[in-house]
Design an enzyme around this catalytic site. Sequence first.
Site, short mmCIF file in Angstrom:
data_model
loop_
_atom_site.label_atom_id
_atom_site.label_comp_id
_atom_site.label_asym_id
_atom_site.label_seq_id
_atom_site.Cartn_x
_atom_site.Cartn_y
_atom_site.Cartn_z
N ASP A 18 -35.13 -16.42 -19.48
CA ASP A 18 -35.73 -16.14 -18.18
C ASP A 18 -37.24 -16.08 -18.38
OD1 ASP A 18 -34.15 -14.75 -15.47
OD2 ASP A 18 -36.34 -14.74 -15.50
N VAL A 75 -32.04 -21.15 -12.38
CA VAL A 75 -33.24 -20.49 -11.84
C VAL A 75 -33.18 -20.55 -10.30
CG1 VAL A 75 -34.56 -21.11 -13.90
CG2 VAL A 75 -34.78 -22.54 -11.85
N VAL A 76 -34.19 -19.99 -9.66
CA VAL A 76 -34.19 -19.90 -8.19
C VAL A 76 -33.85 -21.24 -7.51
CG1 VAL A 76 -35.71 -17.94 -7.81
CG2 VAL A 76 -36.70 -20.17 -8.29
N LYS A 82 -36.84 -26.09 -9.83
CA LYS A 82 -35.76 -26.61 -10.69
C LYS A 82 -36.22 -27.88 -11.41
CE LYS A 82 -31.55 -24.69 -8.68
NZ LYS A 82 -31.22 -23.69 -9.69
N SER A 104 -26.56 -24.75 -5.85
CA SER A 104 -25.51 -24.71 -4.84
C SER A 104 -25.75 -25.79 -3.79
CB SER A 104 -25.50 -23.38 -4.11
OG SER A 104 -25.56 -22.31 -4.99
N HIS A 125 -21.42 -25.89 -11.09
CA HIS A 125 -21.58 -24.90 -10.03
C HIS A 125 -20.53 -23.80 -10.14
CE1 HIS A 125 -21.54 -23.98 -5.45
NE2 HIS A 125 -22.37 -23.19 -6.07
N ASN A 128 -19.55 -16.86 -7.28
CA ASN A 128 -19.81 -15.44 -7.48
C ASN A 128 -18.62 -14.56 -7.10
OD1 ASN A 128 -21.96 -14.19 -8.61
ND2 ASN A 128 -23.17 -14.05 -6.75
N1 LIG Z 1 -25.97 -15.99 -6.16
C1 LIG Z 1 -24.89 -16.76 -5.96
O1 LIG Z 1 -23.93 -16.38 -5.31
C2 LIG Z 1 -24.84 -18.13 -6.56
C3 LIG Z 1 -23.61 -18.79 -6.66
C4 LIG Z 1 -23.56 -20.06 -7.21
C5 LIG Z 1 -24.72 -20.64 -7.64
N2 LIG Z 1 -25.91 -20.00 -7.52
C6 LIG Z 1 -27.12 -20.68 -7.97
O2 LIG Z 1 -27.61 -20.07 -9.14
C7 LIG Z 1 -29.03 -20.19 -9.17
C8 LIG Z 1 -29.65 -18.82 -9.33
O3 LIG Z 1 -29.26 -18.01 -8.24
P1 LIG Z 1 -29.44 -16.44 -8.22
O4 LIG Z 1 -28.82 -15.93 -6.99
O5 LIG Z 1 -29.05 -15.88 -9.55
O6 LIG Z 1 -31.03 -16.40 -8.07
P2 LIG Z 1 -32.05 -15.27 -8.47
O7 LIG Z 1 -33.26 -15.56 -7.68
O8 LIG Z 1 -31.39 -13.93 -8.36
O9 LIG Z 1 -32.32 -15.49 -10.01
C9 LIG Z 1 -33.08 -16.54 -10.48
C10 LIG Z 1 -33.59 -16.20 -11.88
O10 LIG Z 1 -34.35 -17.29 -12.34
C11 LIG Z 1 -35.46 -16.78 -13.04
N3 LIG Z 1 -36.50 -17.80 -13.09
C12 LIG Z 1 -37.33 -18.20 -12.12
N4 LIG Z 1 -38.15 -19.17 -12.58
C13 LIG Z 1 -37.80 -19.41 -13.85
C14 LIG Z 1 -38.28 -20.29 -14.86
N5 LIG Z 1 -39.28 -21.11 -14.60
N6 LIG Z 1 -37.68 -20.27 -16.06
C15 LIG Z 1 -36.66 -19.42 -16.32
N7 LIG Z 1 -36.17 -18.55 -15.40
C16 LIG Z 1 -36.74 -18.54 -14.19
C17 LIG Z 1 -35.85 -15.54 -12.26
O11 LIG Z 1 -36.65 -14.67 -13.03
C18 LIG Z 1 -34.49 -14.96 -11.93
O12 LIG Z 1 -34.02 -14.13 -12.96
C19 LIG Z 1 -29.43 -20.89 -7.88
O13 LIG Z 1 -29.53 -22.26 -8.13
C20 LIG Z 1 -28.26 -20.61 -6.98
O14 LIG Z 1 -28.10 -21.56 -5.97
C21 LIG Z 1 -25.99 -18.74 -7.03
#
Ligand SMILES: NC(=O)c1ccc[n+]([C@@H]2O[C@H](COP(=O)([O-])OP(=O)(O)OC[C@H]3O[C@@H](n4cnc5c(N)ncnc54)[C@H](O)[C@@H]3O)[C@@H](O)[C@H]2O)c1
Length: 392
Positions: A18, A75-76, A82, A104, A125, A128
């Site tokens: 991270d 990541v976000v 990305k 997603s 993918h 959660n």
């Molecule tokens: N939350 C869900 O239900 C869910 C389900 C399936 C897929 N996803 C996917 O998972 C991914 C993350 O979602 P999330 O909800 O955990 O988001 P989040 O925003 O909670 O977490 C993202 C993480 O990425 C880190 N980050 C940001 N920039 C970065 C970089 N340059 N290098 C390394 N780390 C970096 C942040 O510090 C943070 O810890 C997204 O693509 C989302 O679509 C999420």
Amino acid sequence: GGVAYQSSYRGIPIAMKDIAQAQLDLGMSEATKIMQKRVDRGRMKSQKMAEVLTGITPTLSYENLADVDLVVEAVVEKESVKKIVLAETEKKISEKAILTSNTSTISITELAKVLTRPEQFCGMHFFNPVHRMPLVEIIRGEKSSDATIAATVAYAAAMGKSPIVVNDCPGFLINRVLFPYFAGFSGLVNDGVDFLRIDKVMEKFGWPMGPALLLDVVGIDTSFHAGGVMAEGFPDRMSQDVPTIISKMYEHEWYGKKNEKGFYIHSKDKKGKPKKEPNPGIADFLQDLGVGSGEGISDTDIIDRMMLPMLMESSRCLEDNIVETPVEVDMGLIYGLGFPPFRGGIFRWADTFGLNELLQRAEKHKALGKVYEPTEQIMKMAKDGKLFHPLE
Ligand SMILES: NC(=O)c1ccc[n+]([C@@H]2O[C@H](COP(=O)([O-])OP(=O)(O)OC[C@H]3O[C@@H](n4cnc5c(N)ncnc54)[C@H](O)[C@@H]3O)[C@@H](O)[C@H]2O)c1
């Protein structure tokens, strides 16, 4: 954090990278929390817990990624971020390593454009909470190679997950069929049906939670954004031309469980257990929306208005070759969304009535929009008396 935990739990060591130490700490503490509960209940030995934690290497540096076999980018959910992270990661990993994204909503083919080895990239993918939901969608981009897909499927299986391989399209399989279901929900609310009644009817149908609570759990903001992606991808049937309860809630920053305000007010009881109560504030939004009276809408109408859009879109996914077989769709819905397992999935549900009957039921709702329009496949199958899961 969830992906790292699940991988290590299954004995596959993983580095969790991270850019923020606090996020790494959060990932480790979440994993600890999940396992501590199991240890307390006697379902896990504390030695196993220690092994799982040792198997995760939290890191702020790319150094730990130099020798990995496979990377899951999580990541976000922003295409620009990305693309930067994926391109940077590709340079730091070995030439043989596979790169995947847990996006997603973003096109895998599009993300692959910034890579020099797009054939070694695909979507992975998760759903959660990762440690509970068995499904992983493996998304084949235009350039993903068969070897990449096979290795990613193998990794998902080694993590104890049930992978399905789908072709790239907005929403992939699961979100593509979930959003028409949500459209059914928004339409019912706009027609004046109480969301509590909809949740009750759909829970009775067998869903682990009704659509309003599901939206709160997924996040109203996440759903609003993903809905936008779906509308852009399939404007003929997924764009919303009238304001909905979701857009209203989004406008007012009611994001659901994550900020405690959604269809329900989310809090904790004295023992720290999650508690929810209907949010009385929703009534004001409904008044602003000028919703209908809800009169004359039966429980069967509610079920049909929710389930038929999901059925039609599932059939479109087969027609468009997003997924190969009805079995994969049904399995995906049960494992990824919690579709009532005893109903056997959306196609099995359709088979129990027969497609001719469902076509008549869809006819009743056709004025509501194209999400209710039967597909060519369903019309043809109905005419030929076919089932999605033919009896031997
Ligand atoms: N939350 C869900 O239900 C869910 C389900 C399936 C897929 N996803 C996917 O998972 C991914 C993350 O979602 P999330 O909800 O955990 O988001 P989040 O925003 O909670 O977490 C993202 C993480 O990425 C880190 N980050 C940001 N920039 C970065 C970089 N340059 N290098 C390394 N780390 C970096 C942040 O510090 C943070 O810890 C997204 O693509 C989302 O679509 C999420």
